[in-house]
Design a protein around this motif. Structure first.
Motif, PDB file in Angstrom:
ATOM      1  N   ALA A   1       0.846  -1.206   0.000  1.00 12.51           N
ATOM      2  CA  ALA A   1       0.000   0.000   0.000  1.00 12.51           C
ATOM      3  C   ALA A   1       0.876   1.249   0.000  1.00 12.51           C
ATOM      4  O   ALA A   1       0.667   2.173  -0.800  1.00 12.51           O
ATOM      5  CB  ALA A   1      -0.927  -0.001   1.213  1.00 12.51           C
ATOM      6  N   ALA A   2       1.890   1.263   0.871  1.00 13.17           N
ATOM      7  CA  ALA A   2       2.743   2.439   0.993  1.00 13.17           C
ATOM      8  C   ALA A   2       3.550   2.652  -0.288  1.00 13.17           C
ATOM      9  O   ALA A   2       3.671   3.779  -0.787  1.00 13.17           O
ATOM     10  CB  ALA A   2       3.677   2.270   2.189  1.00 13.17           C
ATOM     11  N   LEU A   3       4.082   1.553  -0.850  1.00 18.81           N
ATOM     12  CA  LEU A   3       4.879   1.676  -2.073  1.00 18.81           C
ATOM     13  C   LEU A   3       4.008   2.172  -3.233  1.00 18.81           C
ATOM     14  O   LEU A   3       4.420   3.044  -4.003  1.00 18.81           O
ATOM     15  CB  LEU A   3       5.513   0.332  -2.433  1.00 18.81           C
ATOM     16  CG  LEU A   3       6.682  -0.105  -1.533  1.00 18.81           C
ATOM     17  CD1 LEU A   3       7.109  -1.535  -1.852  1.00 18.81           C
ATOM     18  CD2 LEU A   3       7.868   0.860  -1.684  1.00 18.81           C
ATOM     19  N   ALA A   4       2.804   1.618  -3.359  1.00 16.37           N
ATOM     20  CA  ALA A   4       1.918   2.027  -4.457  1.00 16.37           C
ATOM     21  C   ALA A   4       1.619   3.515  -4.346  1.00 16.37           C
ATOM     22  O   ALA A   4       1.743   4.269  -5.314  1.00 16.37           O
ATOM     23  CB  ALA A   4       0.625   1.216  -4.428  1.00 16.37           C
ATOM     24  N   SER A   5       1.252   3.949  -3.143  1.00 16.30           N
ATOM     25  CA  SER A   5       0.892   5.349  -2.938  1.00 16.30           C
ATOM     26  C   SER A   5       2.077   6.277  -3.233  1.00 16.30           C
ATOM     27  O   SER A   5       1.948   7.265  -3.964  1.00 16.30           O
ATOM     28  CB  SER A   5       0.395   5.514  -1.504  1.00 16.30           C
ATOM     29  OG  SER A   5       0.406   6.862  -1.135  1.00 16.30           O
ATOM     30  N   ALA A   6       3.244   5.932  -2.687  1.00 18.28           N
ATOM     31  CA  ALA A   6       4.422   6.787  -2.881  1.00 18.28           C
ATOM     32  C   ALA A   6       4.859   6.792  -4.338  1.00 18.28           C
ATOM     33  O   ALA A   6       5.221   7.833  -4.902  1.00 18.28           O
ATOM     34  CB  ALA A   6       5.554   6.311  -1.973  1.00 18.28           C
ATOM     35  N   ARG A   7       4.820   5.625  -4.965  1.00 17.81           N
ATOM     36  CA  ARG A   7       5.235   5.547  -6.367  1.00 17.81           C
ATOM     37  C   ARG A   7       4.293   6.320  -7.284  1.00 17.81           C
ATOM     38  O   ARG A   7       4.664   6.696  -8.392  1.00 17.81           O
ATOM     39  CB  ARG A   7       5.302   4.081  -6.813  1.00 17.81           C
ATOM     40  CG  ARG A   7       6.546   3.367  -6.277  1.00 17.81           C
ATOM     41  CD  ARG A   7       6.470   1.864  -6.468  1.00 17.81           C
ATOM     42  NE  ARG A   7       7.713   1.230  -6.022  1.00 17.81           N
ATOM     43  CZ  ARG A   7       7.835  -0.077  -5.834  1.00 17.81           C
ATOM     44  NH1 ARG A   7       6.807  -0.876  -6.048  1.00 17.81           N
ATOM     45  NH2 ARG A   7       8.992  -0.584  -5.447  1.00 17.81           N
ATOM     46  N   LEU A   8       3.090   6.536  -6.818  1.00 19.09           N
ATOM     47  CA  LEU A   8       2.160   7.351  -7.605  1.00 19.09           C
ATOM     48  C   LEU A   8       2.340   8.835  -7.281  1.00 19.09           C
ATOM     49  O   LEU A   8       1.531   9.674  -7.675  1.00 19.09           O
ATOM     50  CB  LEU A   8       0.718   6.896  -7.354  1.00 19.09           C
ATOM     51  CG  LEU A   8       0.412   5.499  -7.908  1.00 19.09           C
ATOM     52  CD1 LEU A   8      -1.007   5.060  -7.563  1.00 19.09           C
ATOM     53  CD2 LEU A   8       0.622   5.456  -9.416  1.00 19.09           C
ATOM     54  N   GLY A   9       3.394   9.141  -6.516  1.00 18.35           N
ATOM     55  CA  GLY A   9       3.765  10.535  -6.313  1.00 18.35           C
ATOM     56  C   GLY A   9       3.133  11.200  -5.106  1.00 18.35           C
ATOM     57  O   GLY A   9       3.270  12.410  -4.904  1.00 18.35           O
TER      58      GLY A   9
ATOM     59  N   ALA B   1      -4.592   6.501  -3.265  1.00 21.58           N
ATOM     60  CA  ALA B   1      -3.981   7.500  -4.150  1.00 21.58           C
ATOM     61  C   ALA B   1      -5.009   8.057  -5.133  1.00 21.58           C
ATOM     62  O   ALA B   1      -5.093   9.261  -5.363  1.00 21.58           O
ATOM     63  CB  ALA B   1      -2.806   6.883  -4.905  1.00 21.58           C
ATOM     64  N   MET B   2      -5.815   7.180  -5.701  1.00 21.55           N
ATOM     65  CA  MET B   2      -6.841   7.619  -6.651  1.00 21.55           C
ATOM     66  C   MET B   2      -7.826   8.560  -5.968  1.00 21.55           C
ATOM     67  O   MET B   2      -8.266   9.545  -6.543  1.00 21.55           O
ATOM     68  CB  MET B   2      -7.601   6.403  -7.229  1.00 21.55           C
ATOM     69  CG  MET B   2      -6.773   5.472  -8.092  1.00 21.55           C
ATOM     70  SD  MET B   2      -6.176   6.256  -9.607  1.00 21.55           S
ATOM     71  CE  MET B   2      -4.419   6.268  -9.294  1.00 21.55           C
ATOM     72  N   TYR B   3      -8.133   8.238  -4.709  1.00 23.31           N
ATOM     73  CA  TYR B   3      -9.060   9.071  -3.932  1.00 23.31           C
ATOM     74  C   TYR B   3      -8.482  10.476  -3.753  1.00 23.31           C
ATOM     75  O   TYR B   3      -9.173  11.477  -3.956  1.00 23.31           O
ATOM     76  CB  TYR B   3      -9.312   8.404  -2.581  1.00 23.31           C
ATOM     77  CG  TYR B   3     -10.078   9.238  -1.586  1.00 23.31           C
ATOM     78  CD1 TYR B   3     -11.472   9.300  -1.623  1.00 23.31           C
ATOM     79  CD2 TYR B   3      -9.401   9.965  -0.605  1.00 23.31           C
ATOM     80  CE1 TYR B   3     -12.172  10.063  -0.709  1.00 23.31           C
ATOM     81  CE2 TYR B   3     -10.092  10.734   0.309  1.00 23.31           C
ATOM     82  CZ  TYR B   3     -11.480  10.781   0.263  1.00 23.31           C
ATOM     83  OH  TYR B   3     -12.168  11.548   1.164  1.00 23.31           O
ATOM     84  N   VAL B   4      -7.194  10.533  -3.367  1.00 21.46           N
ATOM     85  CA  VAL B   4      -6.565  11.839  -3.156  1.00 21.46           C
ATOM     86  C   VAL B   4      -6.504  12.614  -4.470  1.00 21.46           C
ATOM     87  O   VAL B   4      -6.750  13.819  -4.517  1.00 21.46           O
ATOM     88  CB  VAL B   4      -5.149  11.664  -2.564  1.00 21.46           C
ATOM     89  CG1 VAL B   4      -4.425  13.006  -2.493  1.00 21.46           C
ATOM     90  CG2 VAL B   4      -5.233  11.026  -1.182  1.00 21.46           C
ATOM     91  N   LYS B   5      -6.215  11.879  -5.552  1.00 17.20           N
ATOM     92  CA  LYS B   5      -6.122  12.548  -6.867  1.00 17.20           C
ATOM     93  C   LYS B   5      -7.494  12.791  -7.499  1.00 17.20           C
ATOM     94  O   LYS B   5      -7.579  13.300  -8.614  1.00 17.20           O
ATOM     95  CB  LYS B   5      -5.326  11.659  -7.822  1.00 17.20           C
ATOM     96  CG  LYS B   5      -3.846  11.510  -7.490  1.00 17.20           C
ATOM     97  CD  LYS B   5      -3.296  10.436  -8.435  1.00 17.20           C
ATOM     98  CE  LYS B   5      -1.825  10.613  -8.717  1.00 17.20           C
ATOM     99  NZ  LYS B   5      -1.390   9.745  -9.820  1.00 17.20           N
ATOM    100  N   GLU B   6      -8.525  12.360  -6.806  1.00 23.96           N
ATOM    101  CA  GLU B   6      -9.892  12.466  -7.328  1.00 23.96           C
ATOM    102  C   GLU B   6     -10.053  11.779  -8.671  1.00 23.96           C
ATOM    103  O   GLU B   6     -10.630  12.309  -9.613  1.00 23.96           O
ATOM    104  CB  GLU B   6     -10.331  13.934  -7.396  1.00 23.96           C
ATOM    105  CG  GLU B   6     -10.445  14.544  -6.008  1.00 23.96           C
ATOM    106  CD  GLU B   6     -10.850  16.019  -6.036  1.00 23.96           C
ATOM    107  OE1 GLU B   6     -11.249  16.500  -7.101  1.00 23.96           O
ATOM    108  OE2 GLU B   6     -10.750  16.661  -4.984  1.00 23.96           O
ATOM    109  N   GLU B   7      -9.488  10.579  -8.767  1.00 25.15           N
ATOM    110  CA  GLU B   7      -9.641   9.782  -9.987  1.00 25.15           C
ATOM    111  C   GLU B   7     -10.458   8.530  -9.684  1.00 25.15           C
ATOM    112  O   GLU B   7     -10.686   8.189  -8.533  1.00 25.15           O
ATOM    113  CB  GLU B   7      -8.257   9.395 -10.549  1.00 25.15           C
ATOM    114  CG  GLU B   7      -7.518  10.583 -11.166  1.00 25.15           C
ATOM    115  CD  GLU B   7      -6.110  10.215 -11.637  1.00 25.15           C
ATOM    116  OE1 GLU B   7      -5.864   9.012 -11.884  1.00 25.15           O
ATOM    117  OE2 GLU B   7      -5.269  11.133 -11.735  1.00 25.15           O
TER     118      GLU B   7
END
Lengths: 457, 629
Positions: free
Chosen positions: B22-30, B394-400
């Motif tokens: 989870a942490a790697l996915a989120s961080a890798r998505l910037g 990450a998608m939630y934060v980016k609103e995607e």
């Protein structure tokens, strides 16, 4: 959302006796109560479930009919909703007035099949039972009715459930073994599977074989009467129909067109098509009839070939015999009351068939005809009390698909495919069977089914 | 007094297998990401079995990799033995399993975590979630520090109010004596999260020097090792492997267990929580399979630099003396010395029906959850949920749009769909039988199935994606080609066919048809296929499988089409089930509770019958009709 619906649930065409108006829904009792005046002055809203009440239906201060009212409360009713049935005695016009009074009192007219739809949606009956209701309504003879009633009582469901259980057991076992190979072994398992699949193939095939009988039972036997001009076809039809429908004359070529008649022959429905005589003709109108006769003979389940046994077989007779070589044929040697010159042996020289001597005019031999038809179509010993008959085209297709999948399982076993492949086709067979009884979901199913329902049931 | 306050995009609670992904996915998505752990030394720790993969779990690892996750790469770098399981069965159930060097596995993951941009690993116990107006706003640690965040992912594993038990001994600790997280549960309850309690267990670790291996069967790795990650070059991982060993329990073992059942906390009544049926303790096995006179025991090394050996198949919560007694009845373990006791562990977790398919809490926006906290069991199941929860945070934060995989395209989809629609009474373990369309969901084609999703969200690079597209092109072209390659009945052809134990050809046919014969495969027919192009091994593998099982694959695809039809009937979020009177009471309650996103999902909820689904379909028709007007 689920409002209260009402409809006349007996045939609107029936001339006499009792007509029933049925109301179903949350407000069924109170709606009925608004137009019902009990002799004992009780209110329907106060009575116990499944009780009968005597009184009158009144609308706009006018007594419409004297009735018996049956109050049945959910959930032990056909629709699992509150149901009120009003038995009306005053004939169809009065019954319609009762329905109108109910609509004024807050019910809305039921859509075709809506009562059964509710019974299905409320979980009262399963899909094959719901479909059987259509068949009951559409049944045209006793055999069909009995078969439909069987489906309605769940005999088909039981059989399908039994088949499905076997398949599911195997799928479950294979899956369990794949997941826990340490404790569950698949060694020599395929032999056991093959045996059960063979068995299932037999069972499904048997059900499918009844589907032809099933159609015949529902729709009747498509029967064509053939015979040269003046052989006595129309007299036969009249003898069967006991009603002067076809024009019987002694002038050759009187029957100009194809006459269709439904005749109940000892509980079996014959869809009789009486044709013009087969004869080389210049008469244009009559020649159309001849062409039609040929075409109908090709499509028929049964051909009844009427021979004038008082005259030698002529080229017309031979022409007809050529036409019907591969059909189910009963040859009737008509005019047995006269001097006969054609006998059974002579006919059997030309074709394989049942031959009976009759006199249509004197109504001699009609009983034997009845027995012969039964023998031919129901193998003589049809026992509608035990067998399940597939009378529904949707069921038939699904059974065929299930059979295909079961055969693919067998093919897979023969090819030595590992068990995890076999489950694919086992599962498909399981699902196809499930669709028959509505234990699997098909997206447009409900609409398909209910579109076929009749009014008032 | 104002406390420390920091701000992040995403907070991940826990650094186990779910938390790391989870942490790697989120961080890798910037996204600026912080990952909390009770101990930096326990990142990606394997507190139970020392292996990754196995039946259906191997599929999960492949899928995580295809989405851009780390687990596959991590095991490829740290395995000490590898094996493709079920090779005698069809390709759908082939499954890769590798023994890990546990400390190496943990160390490498820690290094990746600590060197990923936008990611900070923080040692602290999270004690509270902060929710404002039904939306997550951050977390607090035990010391009172506030970490504001737009999204939070809970991956607390087995640590919430953890209790380790054997016999009548019990400690309030997490696995391996690590500190339990004792506060967070209360905060979750205060915020309306329903908590339940599960248990799981682990066998003893024993000293290698006390084992007599001559009484056991040696289990070797495969000669040719297949990597987990699609990015690992197979050549780079061929190496000497360490063996495992197989032995069996016997009647003596079972007798000791039966005689001491009253001293087992599970059967004696100390443990009330539910354990996993499919990963049973030896006590459970003896009771459940009373007719079996023996059970397998796999002796597996915990790593290259330790003498500890794992007794696979013999997890237990019996008292210490019983553990000694029963282990010592097993051939080869007569003089065994225990390094760590077997124990059961109880922990707080949730029923994942509180989550929607994106792993977000239905009632708390921005709060996601993954791993054993959701009621699953297993490292791979945890990691699979972790990467999805991380991506969707990450998608939630980016609103995607969230990433939701369905049952017909992945085991991950099956896993999550099962978790959110079925109220499992025990820890959920992935199994091949749970996947309806497993012939299509093979471990060998996970890249073709899922890379596009990893690419869409941004975890798979353009370059890697292009490689997958090229692979697909080569496969399709080669399949087309061999369908047109006719071969005659020459002696050369007959020799190959008969040499493989197949029957002589009577008429000529195509290569594609010939591959379908059970005894033959694509590779074997190369000598009679002179114009065959040079192709990479993984392309050849796909060509072979797709040709060989074409009929079965086609039929499974038809099942998928039917599935998709119901899956694509989306239930409007505004639906009010209490207004659909024809639904049975039980169905109304269940649908109201689960609020499924599609008719397909609704049909999988237990307590919702096919007739209920018909009602829903009819209702939806009306609803859509009215909305169109």
């Amino acid at each position: 959302m689920e409002d209260t619906i009402a409809a006349i649930s007996t045939s609107t065409m029936s001339s006499g006796g009792i007509s029933i108006v049925r109301i179903s829904g949350e407000n069924a009792v109170s709606v009925a109560d608004r137009i019902f005046q009990s002799k004992k002055n009780t209110k329907l809203t106060d009575v116990a479930s499944h009780t009968v009440h005597y009184g009158t239906i009144e609308s706009h201060d006018e007594i419409i009919d004297e009735v018996l009212v049956i109050v049945m409360k959910a959930p032990n009713t056909y629709t699992r909703e509150d149901i009120v049935e009003i038995d009306c005695h005053g004939g169809i016009l009065v019954t319609r007035k009762v329905l109108e009074a109910l609509l004024d009192a807050g019910a809305r007219p039921a859509e075709p099949g809506e009562f059964t739809k509710r019974a299905f949606l409320n979980g009262r009956i399963d899909l094959s039972q719901a479909e059987a209701v259509i068949d009951v309504i559409n049944s045209q003879n006793d055999y069909a009715l009995k078969s439909s009633v069987k489906q309605l009582s769940g005999k088909l469901s039981d059989k399908i459930k039994e088949l499905r259980e076997v398949l599911l057991d195997h799928v479950a076992f294979i899956e369990a073994a794949l997941d826990d190979p340490e404790h569950i072994s698949l060694d020599n398992y395929v032999e056991k599977l093959e045996k059960d699949v063979d068995n299932s193939v037999d069972n499904v095939s048997k059900l499918l074989k009844t589907s032809n009988n099933g159609r015949i039972m529902r729709d009747g036997i498509r029967t064509v009467i053939l015979g040269k001009t003046n052989a006595g076809k129309s007299s036969l039809l009249n003898a069967l129909a006991k009603e002067e429908r076809a024009i019987v004359t002694d002038i050759e070529g009187t029957t100009r067109d194809v006459l269709e008649e439904q005749i109940n022959l000892g509980g079996i429905m014959l869809n009789l098509i009486d044709t013009a005589g087969i004869r080389e003709t210049d008469d244009y109108v009559e020649s159309i009839g001849v062409e039609k006769a040929k075409k109908y003979a090709q499509d028929a389940d049964l051909v009844i070939f009427v021979v004038d046994s008082s005259r030698e077989l002529d080229e017309n007779d031979h022409e007809i015999m050529k036409m019907i070589q591969n059909k189910n044929v009963i040859v009737l040697l008509n005019k047995s009351d006269m001097n006969t010159v054609v006998n059974k042996e002579e006919i059997l020289k030309y074709m394989e068939c049942n031959v009976l001597s009759i006199s249509a005019k004197e109504e001699i031999g009609i009983d034997q005809l009845e027995d012969t038809v039964k023998d031919m179509f129901f193998s003589g010993n049809i026992d509608v009390n035990e067998e399940i008959y597939i009378t529904n085209a949707r069921h038939k297709n699904l059974l065929k698909e299930a059979l295909t999948s079961l055969n693919l399982v067998k093919e897979g076993i023969d090819m030595g495919m590992s068990e995890d492949f076999l489950t694919i086709d086992l599962m498909t067979a399981y699902e196809k069977l499930g669709l028959i009884i509505g234990e699997e979901v098909e997206d447009d199913l409900a609409d398909q089914i209910f579109a076929k329902f009749c009014m008032g049931k | 007094m104002p406390n420390i306050c920091e701000e992040y995009d995403v907070v991940v609670v826990g650094a186990g297998h779910a938390g790391c992904e989870a942490a790697l996915a989120s961080a890798r998505l910037g996204l600026e990401t912080i990952c909390f752990t009770v101990s930096c030394e326990s990142i990606a720790m394997m507190p139970c079995n020392p292996n990754i993969g196995g039946s259906s779990k191997g599929h999960l690892v492949r899928e995580i990799d295809a989405l851009g996750g780390e687990m596959g790469k991590n095991i490829d770098a740290t395995f000490i033995q590898s094996k493709m399981l079920n090779k005698s069965k069809g390709p759908a159930v082939h499954s890769l399993r590798a023994q890990a060097d546990k400390s190496d596995y943990s160390r490498r993951m820690r290094k990746v975590m600590e060197n990923t941009e936008h990611l900070l690993v923080r040692q602290a116990e999270v004690s509270e979630i902060c929710v404002e107006d039904g939306k997550i706003s951050g977390v607090k640690t035990v010391s009172g520090a506030m970490y504001k965040a737009k999204a939070v992912v809970l991956c607390t594993g087995v640590y919430l109010k953890a209790r380790c038990i054997f016999g009548d001994t019990s400690y309030a600790t997490g696995p391996n004596g690590l500190q339990a997280a004792t506060h967070l549960t209360d905060s979750l309850i205060q915020n309306g999260v329903e908590i339940r309690r599960f248990k799981t267990g682990t066998p003893a670790r024993v000293d290698k020097r006390s084992i007599d291996f001559t009484k056991m069967t040696e289990q070797f790795g495969d000669e040719r090792v297949v990597p987990f990650s699609f990015t690992t070059d197979p050549e780079s991982i061929q190496k000497d492997q360490i063996s495992c060993w197989l032995t069996y329990t016997n009647e003596d073992t079972h007798k000791i267990i039966r005689e001491n059942l009253d001293r087992s906390p599970l059967y004696g009544g100390v443990i009330h929580s539910t354990g996993p049926r499919y990963c049973p303790s030896i006590e459970d096995k003896v009771v459940k399979f009373a007719d079996k006179d023996r059970h397998q025991v796999f002796i597996e090394p915990e790593g290259l630099y330790t003498n500890e050996m794992y007794l696979g198949g013999m997890s237990s919560s019996m008292p210490e003396d019983v553990q000694y007694a029963m282990y010592r009845t097993v051939p080869g373990l007569e003089n065994v010395k225990i390094v760590r006791n077997a124990y059961a562990i109880e922990y707080d977790c949730i029923s994942a029906v509180q989550l929607d398919s994106s792993l977000e809490f239905k009632k708390i926006k921005g709060l996601f959850a993954g791993g054993q906290f959701n009621g699953s069991s297993g490292y791979e199941e945890a990691a699979a949920q972790g990467i999805i929860a991380g991506i969707n945070a990450a998608m939630y934060v980016k609103e995607e749009e969230p990433l939701i995989l369905d049952r017909s395209e992945s085991y991950i989809g099956v896993l999550i769909d099962d978790l959110v629609t079925k109220e499992s009474a025990e820890p959920y373990r992935m199994m091949t039988s749970r996947a309806e369309y497993r012939l299509i969901l093979r471990q060998d084609n996970a890249d073709i199935r899922l890379s596009k999703y990893g690419h869409r969200v941004g975890l798979i690079s353009d370059e890697r994606m292009n490689g997958v597209i090229e692979k697909e092109r080569l496969i399709a072209e080669e399949i087309e080609r061999v369908k047109t390659v006719n071969i005659g009945t020459s002696e050369e052809v007959q020799k190959i066919v008969e040499g493989a134990g197949s029957t002589r050809l009577i008429t000529g046919t195509t290569i594609a048809e010939l591959v379908k014969r059970p005894e033959l495969n694509y590779e074997m027919l190369a000598p009679i296929d002179p114009h065959r192009p040079e192709l990479p091994w993984d392309v050849k593998e796909q060509v072979n499988i797709n040709l060989k099982y074409e009929g079965y694959i086609d039929r499974q695809m038809r099942q998928v089409e039917h599935f998709k039809k119901l899956e694509n009937k989306i239930i409007p979020e505004s639906i009010d089930y209490s207004q659909i009177h024809s639904l049975r009471m039980e169905a109304t309650q269940k649908l109201e509770k689960f609020r499924p996103r599609s008719i397909g999902q609704a049909s999988r909820i237990s307590g919702v019958s096919p007739a209920d689904i018909s009602v829903l379909l009819v209702y939806l028709e009306q609803f859509n009709y009215k909305n169109r007007q």
